[in-house]
Design a protein around this motif. Sequence first.
Motif, PDB file in Angstrom:
ATOM      1  N   PRO A 184      44.017  17.967  49.873  1.00  0.00           N
ATOM      2  CA  PRO A 184      43.708  18.131  51.296  1.00  0.00           C
ATOM      3  C   PRO A 184      42.563  17.222  51.712  1.00  0.00           C
ATOM      4  CG  PRO A 184      42.829  19.968  50.033  1.00  0.00           C
ATOM      5  CD  PRO A 184      43.642  19.146  49.076  1.00  0.00           C
ATOM      6  N   SER A 185      42.332  17.146  53.014  1.00  0.00           N
ATOM      7  CA  SER A 185      41.282  16.265  53.524  1.00  0.00           C
ATOM      8  C   SER A 185      39.909  16.680  53.022  1.00  0.00           C
ATOM      9  CB  SER A 185      41.306  16.252  55.056  1.00  0.00           C
ATOM     10  OG  SER A 185      41.170  17.575  55.565  1.00  0.00           O
ATOM     11  N   ALA A 186      39.709  17.975  52.798  1.00  0.00           N
ATOM     12  CA  ALA A 186      38.454  18.481  52.245  1.00  0.00           C
ATOM     13  C   ALA A 186      38.795  19.542  51.219  1.00  0.00           C
ATOM     14  CB  ALA A 186      37.560  19.062  53.331  1.00  0.00           C
ATOM     15  N   LYS A 187      38.263  19.407  50.018  1.00  0.00           N
ATOM     16  CA  LYS A 187      38.581  20.376  48.968  1.00  0.00           C
ATOM     17  C   LYS A 187      38.087  21.770  49.341  1.00  0.00           C
ATOM     18  CE  LYS A 187      37.842  21.299  44.043  1.00  0.00           C
ATOM     19  NZ  LYS A 187      37.255  20.799  42.783  1.00  0.00           N
ATOM     20  N   ASP A 188      36.885  21.869  49.871  1.00  0.00           N
ATOM     21  CA  ASP A 188      36.307  23.141  50.284  1.00  0.00           C
ATOM     22  C   ASP A 188      36.284  23.191  51.805  1.00  0.00           C
ATOM     23  OD1 ASP A 188      34.804  25.364  50.877  1.00  0.00           O
ATOM     24  OD2 ASP A 188      33.167  24.896  49.497  1.00  0.00           O
ATOM     25  N   PRO A 189      36.991  24.141  52.422  1.00  0.00           N
ATOM     26  CA  PRO A 189      36.998  24.216  53.888  1.00  0.00           C
ATOM     27  C   PRO A 189      35.607  24.340  54.495  1.00  0.00           C
ATOM     28  CG  PRO A 189      38.671  25.662  52.963  1.00  0.00           C
ATOM     29  CD  PRO A 189      37.855  25.169  51.811  1.00  0.00           C
ATOM     30  N   LEU A 190      34.656  24.947  53.777  1.00  0.00           N
ATOM     31  CA  LEU A 190      33.314  25.115  54.335  1.00  0.00           C
ATOM     32  C   LEU A 190      32.601  23.783  54.532  1.00  0.00           C
ATOM     33  CD1 LEU A 190      31.916  28.237  52.434  1.00  0.00           C
ATOM     34  CD2 LEU A 190      32.821  28.107  54.753  1.00  0.00           C
ATOM     35  N   SER A 191      32.992  22.770  53.786  1.00  0.00           N
ATOM     36  CA  SER A 191      32.338  21.465  53.925  1.00  0.00           C
ATOM     37  C   SER A 191      32.735  20.754  55.204  1.00  0.00           C
ATOM     38  CB  SER A 191      32.664  20.583  52.714  1.00  0.00           C
ATOM     39  OG  SER A 191      34.044  20.252  52.691  1.00  0.00           O
ATOM     40  N   GLU A 192      33.774  21.248  55.874  1.00  0.00           N
ATOM     41  CA  GLU A 192      34.223  20.593  57.101  1.00  0.00           C
ATOM     42  C   GLU A 192      33.296  20.899  58.277  1.00  0.00           C
ATOM     43  OE1 GLU A 192      38.408  20.703  57.993  1.00  0.00           O
ATOM     44  OE2 GLU A 192      38.878  21.362  55.964  1.00  0.00           O
ATOM     45  N   HIS A 193      32.837  22.141  58.382  1.00  0.00           N
ATOM     46  CA  HIS A 193      32.016  22.534  59.536  1.00  0.00           C
ATOM     47  C   HIS A 193      30.597  22.952  59.166  1.00  0.00           C
ATOM     48  CE1 HIS A 193      35.450  22.209  62.125  1.00  0.00           C
ATOM     49  NE2 HIS A 193      36.116  23.144  61.479  1.00  0.00           N
ATOM     50  N   GLY A 194      30.354  23.260  57.891  1.00  0.00           N
ATOM     51  CA  GLY A 194      29.033  23.711  57.491  1.00  0.00           C
ATOM     52  C   GLY A 194      27.910  22.749  57.856  1.00  0.00           C
ATOM     53  N   PRO A 195      27.991  21.480  57.462  1.00  0.00           N
ATOM     54  CA  PRO A 195      26.920  20.538  57.806  1.00  0.00           C
ATOM     55  C   PRO A 195      26.734  20.373  59.313  1.00  0.00           C
ATOM     56  CG  PRO A 195      28.251  19.671  56.007  1.00  0.00           C
ATOM     57  CD  PRO A 195      28.970  20.882  56.525  1.00  0.00           C
ATOM     58  N   THR A 196      27.839  20.378  60.049  1.00  0.00           N
ATOM     59  CA  THR A 196      27.751  20.261  61.511  1.00  0.00           C
ATOM     60  C   THR A 196      27.018  21.455  62.110  1.00  0.00           C
ATOM     61  OG1 THR A 196      29.816  19.011  61.600  1.00  0.00           O
ATOM     62  CG2 THR A 196      29.085  20.068  63.642  1.00  0.00           C
ATOM     63  N   ALA A 197      27.350  22.646  61.610  1.00  0.00           N
ATOM     64  CA  ALA A 197      26.722  23.863  62.127  1.00  0.00           C
ATOM     65  C   ALA A 197      25.227  23.874  61.871  1.00  0.00           C
ATOM     66  CB  ALA A 197      27.385  25.087  61.489  1.00  0.00           C
ATOM     67  N   VAL A 198      24.833  23.529  60.664  1.00  0.00           N
ATOM     68  CA  VAL A 198      23.412  23.538  60.309  1.00  0.00           C
ATOM     69  C   VAL A 198      22.640  22.539  61.161  1.00  0.00           C
ATOM     70  CG1 VAL A 198      21.784  22.968  58.475  1.00  0.00           C
ATOM     71  CG2 VAL A 198      23.752  24.417  57.974  1.00  0.00           C
ATOM     72  N   ALA A 199      23.233  21.389  61.418  1.00  0.00           N
ATOM     73  CA  ALA A 199      22.554  20.362  62.214  1.00  0.00           C
ATOM     74  C   ALA A 199      22.440  20.751  63.685  1.00  0.00           C
ATOM     75  CB  ALA A 199      23.301  19.032  62.078  1.00  0.00           C
ATOM     76  N   ALA A 200      23.454  21.435  64.195  1.00  0.00           N
ATOM     77  CA  ALA A 200      23.508  21.697  65.637  1.00  0.00           C
ATOM     78  C   ALA A 200      22.869  23.009  66.065  1.00  0.00           C
ATOM     79  CB  ALA A 200      24.971  21.679  66.098  1.00  0.00           C
ATOM     80  N   LEU A 201      22.740  23.977  65.160  1.00  0.00           N
ATOM     81  CA  LEU A 201      22.327  25.309  65.589  1.00  0.00           C
ATOM     82  C   LEU A 201      20.933  25.379  66.206  1.00  0.00           C
ATOM     83  CD1 LEU A 201      23.240  28.226  65.855  1.00  0.00           C
ATOM     84  CD2 LEU A 201      22.201  28.692  63.629  1.00  0.00           C
ATOM     85  N   PRO A 202      19.908  24.712  65.671  1.00  0.00           N
ATOM     86  CA  PRO A 202      18.577  24.832  66.301  1.00  0.00           C
ATOM     87  C   PRO A 202      18.581  24.508  67.782  1.00  0.00           C
ATOM     88  CG  PRO A 202      18.378  23.827  64.146  1.00  0.00           C
ATOM     89  CD  PRO A 202      19.843  23.912  64.430  1.00  0.00           C
ATOM     90  N   SER A 203      19.286  23.461  68.166  1.00  0.00           N
ATOM     91  CA  SER A 203      19.359  23.095  69.575  1.00  0.00           C
ATOM     92  C   SER A 203      20.091  24.161  70.379  1.00  0.00           C
ATOM     93  CB  SER A 203      20.065  21.741  69.736  1.00  0.00           C
ATOM     94  OG  SER A 203      20.196  21.399  71.099  1.00  0.00           O
ATOM     95  N   LEU A 204      21.150  24.724  69.816  1.00  0.00           N
ATOM     96  CA  LEU A 204      21.902  25.760  70.509  1.00  0.00           C
ATOM     97  C   LEU A 204      21.070  27.024  70.686  1.00  0.00           C
ATOM     98  CD1 LEU A 204      25.374  25.387  68.746  1.00  0.00           C
ATOM     99  CD2 LEU A 204      24.871  24.894  71.148  1.00  0.00           C
ATOM    100  N   LEU A 205      20.295  27.387  69.657  1.00  0.00           N
ATOM    101  CA  LEU A 205      19.445  28.577  69.767  1.00  0.00           C
ATOM    102  C   LEU A 205      18.381  28.388  70.839  1.00  0.00           C
ATOM    103  CD1 LEU A 205      18.917  29.544  66.009  1.00  0.00           C
ATOM    104  CD2 LEU A 205      20.361  30.707  67.692  1.00  0.00           C
ATOM    105  N   ALA A 206      17.871  27.175  70.948  1.00  0.00           N
ATOM    106  CA  ALA A 206      16.866  26.898  71.970  1.00  0.00           C
ATOM    107  C   ALA A 206      17.474  26.974  73.366  1.00  0.00           C
ATOM    108  CB  ALA A 206      16.256  25.522  71.726  1.00  0.00           C
ATOM    109  N   THR A 207      18.678  26.406  73.517  1.00  0.00           N
ATOM    110  CA  THR A 207      19.331  26.373  74.817  1.00  0.00           C
ATOM    111  C   THR A 207      19.822  27.750  75.252  1.00  0.00           C
ATOM    112  OG1 THR A 207      20.056  24.088  74.445  1.00  0.00           O
ATOM    113  CG2 THR A 207      21.217  25.344  76.134  1.00  0.00           C
TER     114      THR A 207
END
Length: 404
Positions: A184-207
């Motif tokens: 598959p495109s990513a062996k572990d499904p968590l690797s598809e969105h995990g890094p994106t979530a960690v990077a984006a969440l601080p800004s979302l929590l602030a907003t």
Amino acid sequence: MSVEITADPPEAGATSQPPDPQAEVAATVIAAESVLSKRFGARIHLGEPEDLGGSDRSIVLRVKVASSPFSLPRTLAVKRYIRPDGTTPHDSWIREAVSYQLFTALTAEDRMCPELFAHDSDSRLLVMEDLGRAPTLAGKLHGNDARAAEGALLSWARSLGKLHATTAGREADFDALLRRLSPPSAKDPLSEHGPTAVAALPSLLATEFGVTTSTDAIDHAHSTLALLDATRHRAFSPSDSCPDNNLITSRGVRFLDFEGGCVRNIMFDAAYLTVPFPSCWCAYGLPQGMTDAMLAAWRAEVRVMWADLDDDAVLMPRLLDAQVFWVWLTTWQYLTVPDIDQLGSGGSVDTPHQSDVLVARWVDLAKAARRVKSDVVGDHADAVVAAMKRRFGTRSLAMYPAFQ
């Protein structure tokens, strides 16, 4: 109702016309007959299909073996992947087919899921052992017998530990099976969105909530991504071990639904015991002490392979990291999904409000952080909880009906 962590990318040329359900059932039976006939070298007839409730990606049936020259079981379970738009999911089918192949190669005692009888990549179809009408863990939790629900939870936790211990060291076998079916495109499904979530969440929590995330809290969250590539404590993961994906049988718990099946760090699954059920938005609360009891049951099994996990100084910080990862990922999803109802896959039982689930996860994260003396994580979680309660109110997450 679980977080969509196994979705495949859209395919070109997809149509918007949903398939006819009856036609899809008939096509699934015909495809299963063809696959079985190829597998065994003789015509096999199937009949009386019973819809077992699939998803928006698949059809799942129970079929009777009407005639066969072989000693097949009287009934079989058939799963065929197809989207309402007519496309066929690729990565999810690959992961599930490989997962069942891995377990079917084990002894019956170590096989903690249905046996795979046949599969076909062209029709995206799996023919498996029918485990009958055993209740699910969800059924126990939504029943009215607290003792039965408690026993089911402990049995599931032990079985999860046994699954990890049994599949430790089998990553090379899993990878070899993946290569045969196209990885598959990513062996572990968590690797598809995990890094994106960690990077984006601080800004979302602030907003969204006016919460400032300190540099230390951000650094800690980023450090949890190392679990995705950690080389220790790795074993097979069902990926989505929500209550409705676990059957309570006379032979013990049997795991179902390996659409996200992969080999990864077992801490991501261990967090299911402490969050609990982080990929599920239908998860209610558990009685005090239940998560500790489940964790102890799981540890009793995994210590056979990883003796170091008997040491709290080793396990607890890693478990906290997995909990941080899951809470950040699911919070990001809550704040970015266009329609909040899309977080759940539906179902026939009552479910808590998603905001109550979200707040409870941050409350539990703060408690877990205090236990391992991580003030950075605990202070940030407390701030998020306070802000969310100002937004959502002071309701608390109800316990599962069996414990109410």
